[in-house]
Design a protein around this motif. Structure first.
Motif, PDB file in Angstrom:
ATOM      1  N   LEU A 159      36.472  34.752  45.256  1.00  9.13           N
ATOM      2  CA  LEU A 159      36.968  33.514  44.657  1.00  9.13           C
ATOM      3  C   LEU A 159      37.539  32.513  45.653  1.00  9.13           C
ATOM      4  O   LEU A 159      37.568  31.311  45.376  1.00  9.13           O
ATOM      5  CB  LEU A 159      38.052  33.827  43.612  1.00  9.13           C
ATOM      6  CG  LEU A 159      37.569  34.179  42.203  1.00  9.13           C
ATOM      7  CD1 LEU A 159      38.744  34.598  41.338  1.00  9.13           C
ATOM      8  CD2 LEU A 159      36.855  33.001  41.570  1.00  9.13           C
ATOM      9  N   ALA A 160      38.029  32.986  46.785  1.00 13.24           N
ATOM     10  CA  ALA A 160      38.634  32.057  47.747  1.00 13.24           C
ATOM     11  C   ALA A 160      37.601  31.048  48.235  1.00 13.24           C
ATOM     12  O   ALA A 160      36.498  31.419  48.640  1.00 13.24           O
ATOM     13  CB  ALA A 160      39.224  32.823  48.933  1.00 13.24           C
ATOM     14  N   GLY A 161      37.933  29.773  48.168  1.00  7.97           N
ATOM     15  CA  GLY A 161      37.025  28.731  48.638  1.00  7.97           C
ATOM     16  C   GLY A 161      35.999  28.289  47.624  1.00  7.97           C
ATOM     17  O   GLY A 161      35.137  27.467  47.941  1.00  7.97           O
ATOM     18  N   VAL A 162      36.072  28.804  46.393  1.00  3.94           N
ATOM     19  CA  VAL A 162      35.120  28.407  45.354  1.00  3.94           C
ATOM     20  C   VAL A 162      35.673  27.194  44.617  1.00  3.94           C
ATOM     21  O   VAL A 162      36.675  27.283  43.902  1.00  3.94           O
ATOM     22  CB  VAL A 162      34.865  29.557  44.365  1.00  3.94           C
ATOM     23  CG1 VAL A 162      33.951  29.088  43.234  1.00  3.94           C
ATOM     24  CG2 VAL A 162      34.269  30.766  45.079  1.00  3.94           C
TER      25      VAL A 162
ATOM     26  N   ILE B 201      39.339  26.234  42.888  1.00  2.00           N
ATOM     27  CA  ILE B 201      40.063  27.396  42.382  1.00  2.00           C
ATOM     28  C   ILE B 201      40.994  27.953  43.459  1.00  2.00           C
ATOM     29  O   ILE B 201      40.577  28.168  44.595  1.00  2.00           O
ATOM     30  CB  ILE B 201      39.091  28.511  41.945  1.00  2.00           C
ATOM     31  CG1 ILE B 201      38.172  28.021  40.826  1.00  2.00           C
ATOM     32  CG2 ILE B 201      39.857  29.758  41.504  1.00  2.00           C
ATOM     33  CD1 ILE B 201      37.027  28.967  40.509  1.00  2.00           C
ATOM     34  N   THR B 202      42.248  28.150  43.096  1.00  2.00           N
ATOM     35  CA  THR B 202      43.155  28.933  43.938  1.00  2.00           C
ATOM     36  C   THR B 202      43.890  29.916  43.039  1.00  2.00           C
ATOM     37  O   THR B 202      44.100  29.659  41.851  1.00  2.00           O
ATOM     38  CB  THR B 202      44.177  28.062  44.689  1.00  2.00           C
ATOM     39  OG1 THR B 202      44.949  27.307  43.761  1.00  2.00           O
ATOM     40  CG2 THR B 202      43.484  27.127  45.673  1.00  2.00           C
ATOM     41  N   PHE B 203      44.268  31.030  43.610  1.00 11.14           N
ATOM     42  CA  PHE B 203      45.003  32.051  42.857  1.00 11.14           C
ATOM     43  C   PHE B 203      45.984  32.705  43.811  1.00 11.14           C
ATOM     44  O   PHE B 203      45.766  32.763  45.017  1.00 11.14           O
ATOM     45  CB  PHE B 203      44.045  33.090  42.258  1.00 11.14           C
ATOM     46  CG  PHE B 203      43.165  33.738  43.281  1.00 11.14           C
ATOM     47  CD1 PHE B 203      43.541  34.928  43.875  1.00 11.14           C
ATOM     48  CD2 PHE B 203      41.980  33.145  43.667  1.00 11.14           C
ATOM     49  CE1 PHE B 203      42.738  35.515  44.844  1.00 11.14           C
ATOM     50  CE2 PHE B 203      41.173  33.723  44.636  1.00 11.14           C
ATOM     51  CZ  PHE B 203      41.556  34.914  45.223  1.00 11.14           C
ATOM     52  N   ASN B 204      47.066  33.194  43.251  1.00  2.90           N
ATOM     53  CA  ASN B 204      48.116  33.738  44.103  1.00  2.90           C
ATOM     54  C   ASN B 204      48.812  34.903  43.418  1.00  2.90           C
ATOM     55  O   ASN B 204      49.379  34.743  42.333  1.00  2.90           O
ATOM     56  CB  ASN B 204      49.151  32.657  44.421  1.00  2.90           C
ATOM     57  CG  ASN B 204      50.285  33.211  45.261  1.00  2.90           C
ATOM     58  OD1 ASN B 204      50.066  33.731  46.347  1.00  2.90           O
ATOM     59  ND2 ASN B 204      51.511  33.108  44.756  1.00  2.90           N
ATOM     60  N   PRO B 205      48.791  36.104  44.031  1.00  2.00           N
ATOM     61  CA  PRO B 205      49.618  37.205  43.532  1.00  2.00           C
ATOM     62  C   PRO B 205      51.039  37.046  44.068  1.00  2.00           C
ATOM     63  O   PRO B 205      51.301  37.267  45.242  1.00  2.00           O
ATOM     64  CB  PRO B 205      48.920  38.448  44.107  1.00  2.00           C
ATOM     65  CG  PRO B 205      48.236  37.967  45.350  1.00  2.00           C
ATOM     66  CD  PRO B 205      47.928  36.515  45.144  1.00  2.00           C
ATOM     67  N   GLY B 206      51.948  36.615  43.199  1.00  2.51           N
ATOM     68  CA  GLY B 206      53.294  36.282  43.664  1.00  2.51           C
ATOM     69  C   GLY B 206      54.289  37.428  43.612  1.00  2.51           C
ATOM     70  O   GLY B 206      55.261  37.437  44.373  1.00  2.51           O
TER      71      GLY B 206
END
Length: 442
Positions: free
Chosen positions: A262-265, A268-273
């Motif tokens: 998913l990174a760079g698609v 879209i960004t996502f983060n496990p916080g």
């Protein structure tokens, strides 16, 4: 001879039309000059209102503080002759929202602000403080009490100059923008209802803090939680056919595959916080606490991860959710995973109409001598209330508020040189929308 007279008549008519148009343009310029001059005469009062409300703590869960700020703004709208309403927030565990309405003709304009800040009642950062001639620090001064006062000052100038009669305005200042009440169907109802009514939405957040930019698109933001289980045993048995890999290796696989696929698609960004794992995991969602207990010689039984995901369009969000679910199901032996998504802010997708509205705003800025306004990179603008309105209106822009830096931190500082400029621009934009709406084909 007849043709000569006809040509002369046509030329005279064209000359007359040009004269009328030029006189009309000159009249409009004069009116816009009166608007800005009127705003400048009242600028000290607007700055005083800003200082007064910044000095009232209105952290989202300080209901009394949020209501006090709302009451001050409500008094301003009442004095202008607006119909006002306080929407009680008991049903969604928040203070509530302020709604103010005026007019019944012309374009329907929704102006969006919020009353709450991220600074709790017991936070050390509490007061308005002048740094120098052009900069002031204060909790929520740019995010977004400065924007709220800009709304009030712009409308007040137009009302006092009898220039609000060609527009219909509804202002919604929410009390839970920084931490939404639940369920969203109730906490955002006043805002969504206003958006369904409106043709145009104007948001007065500070966006990326640059007066040369405004927002035509915001990424949506939702939370997710990943719960993984494994088969507990003595650590000497890990990787065997009967025990497998344990919960921590499985969650590591899932998170790393999220990154790989998913990174760079797109946007879209996502983060496990937050993450915790071991023999036992406890979750306190109300305090954003995740705790794990275990031993180094025991294969982990449980892991919980909490994170967020941001996307620019509904299609991106659907794609990301489907791919993440697929990755979570590719379980290592003797493990299983459950991935759940929470409610959150929808995306404000870029549209041609949003860009057209930004062009109008930029034209206003240039005509006032402030230069063009360009679109903000969506990566530089977080989620905001306008996202709940954008899908219901013909056109929307945000980032029209008081500029500065350090939002959400104790270094929140406003650039007061942007205060008068953005009041000018908001007022003139509303005036032009009223004057030109019919010619826009609406």
């Amino acid at each position: 001879m007849i043709s000569v007279n006809r040509n002369w008549a046509r030329q005279a008519l064209a000359t007359g039309l040009l004269f009328v148009l030029s006189q009309s343009c000159l009249a409009a310029v004069d009116i816009e000059k009166k608007i800005t001059q009127h705003i400048d005469k009242s600028l000290a009062d607007s700055a005083s209102l800003l200082e007064k409300t910044v000095n009232i703590n209105s952290g989202t869960m300080n209901f009394d503080g949020v209501k006090k700020v709302g009451a001050l703004y409500q008094a301003e709208f009442d004095a202008m002759g607006f119909e006002t309403q306080w929407v009680d927030g008991e049903e969604f565990n928040r203070a509530g929202h302020l709604v103010a309405s005026f007019g019944s003709t012309g374009p329907k304009i929704l102006m969006i602000g919020h009353l709450d800040t991220v600074f709790a009642k017991d936070d050390a950062f509490q007061n308005y403080k002048r740094i120098d001639d052009n900069h002031v620090a204060g909790p929520g001064i740019t995010d977004m009490k400065g924007g709220d006062v800009i709304i009030i000052a712009a409308l007040k100038a137009l009302k006092e100059l009898d220039l609000l009669d060609k527009v219909s305005v509804k202002v919604v200042m929410t009390g839970d923008e920084e931490s939404s009440g639940s369920p969203l169907s109730l906490s955002k109802k006043a805002l969504i209802d206003a958006a369904i009514w409106a043709d145009i939405a104007l948001g007065f957040e500070d966006a990326d803090g640059d007066i040369k930019t405004a927002v035509v698109a915001r990424r949506g933001s939702i939370g997710w939680q990943l719960d993984v289980t494994g088969k507990p045993a003595h650590s000497s048995q890990i990787f065997t056919d009967t025990i497998g890999y344990g919960a921590i290796f499985e969650v590591a696989r899932i998170l790393n595959t999220f990154r790989e696929e998913l990174a760079g698609v797109g946007n879209i960004t996502f983060n496990p916080g937050l993450i915790a794992g071991g023999t036992e995991v406890t979750v306190q969602p109300e305090n954003s606490i995740v705790q794990g207990f275990g031993k180094t010689n025991v294969v982990a039984k449980e892991v919980t991860v909490k994170g967020g995901i941001r996307t620019l369009t509904p299609e991106e969000l659907t794609k990301a959710k489907n791919l993440m679910q697929d990755i979570a199901t590719r379980s290592l032996p003797h493990t299983s995973a459950t991935l759940t998504f929470e409610e959150g802010y929808p995306p404000m997708a870029p549209t041609e109409q949003n860009y057209a509205l930004l062009k109008m705003y930029s034209d206003v800025s240039e005509s006032l001598g402030y230069g063009p306004v360009e679109p903000v990179n969506p990566r530089n603008a977080g989620a905001a209330d306008i996202s709940f309105a954008a899908d219901h209106v013909d056109m929307a822009i945000d980032g029209l508020g008081l500029m500065g830096e350090g939002g959400h931190t104790k270094d929140e500082i406003a650039d007061m040189t942007s205060f008068a400029q953005n009041i000018h621009k908001a007022a003139v934009l509303i005036y032009r929308l009223g004057e030109n709406w019919a010619s826009m084909g609406e």
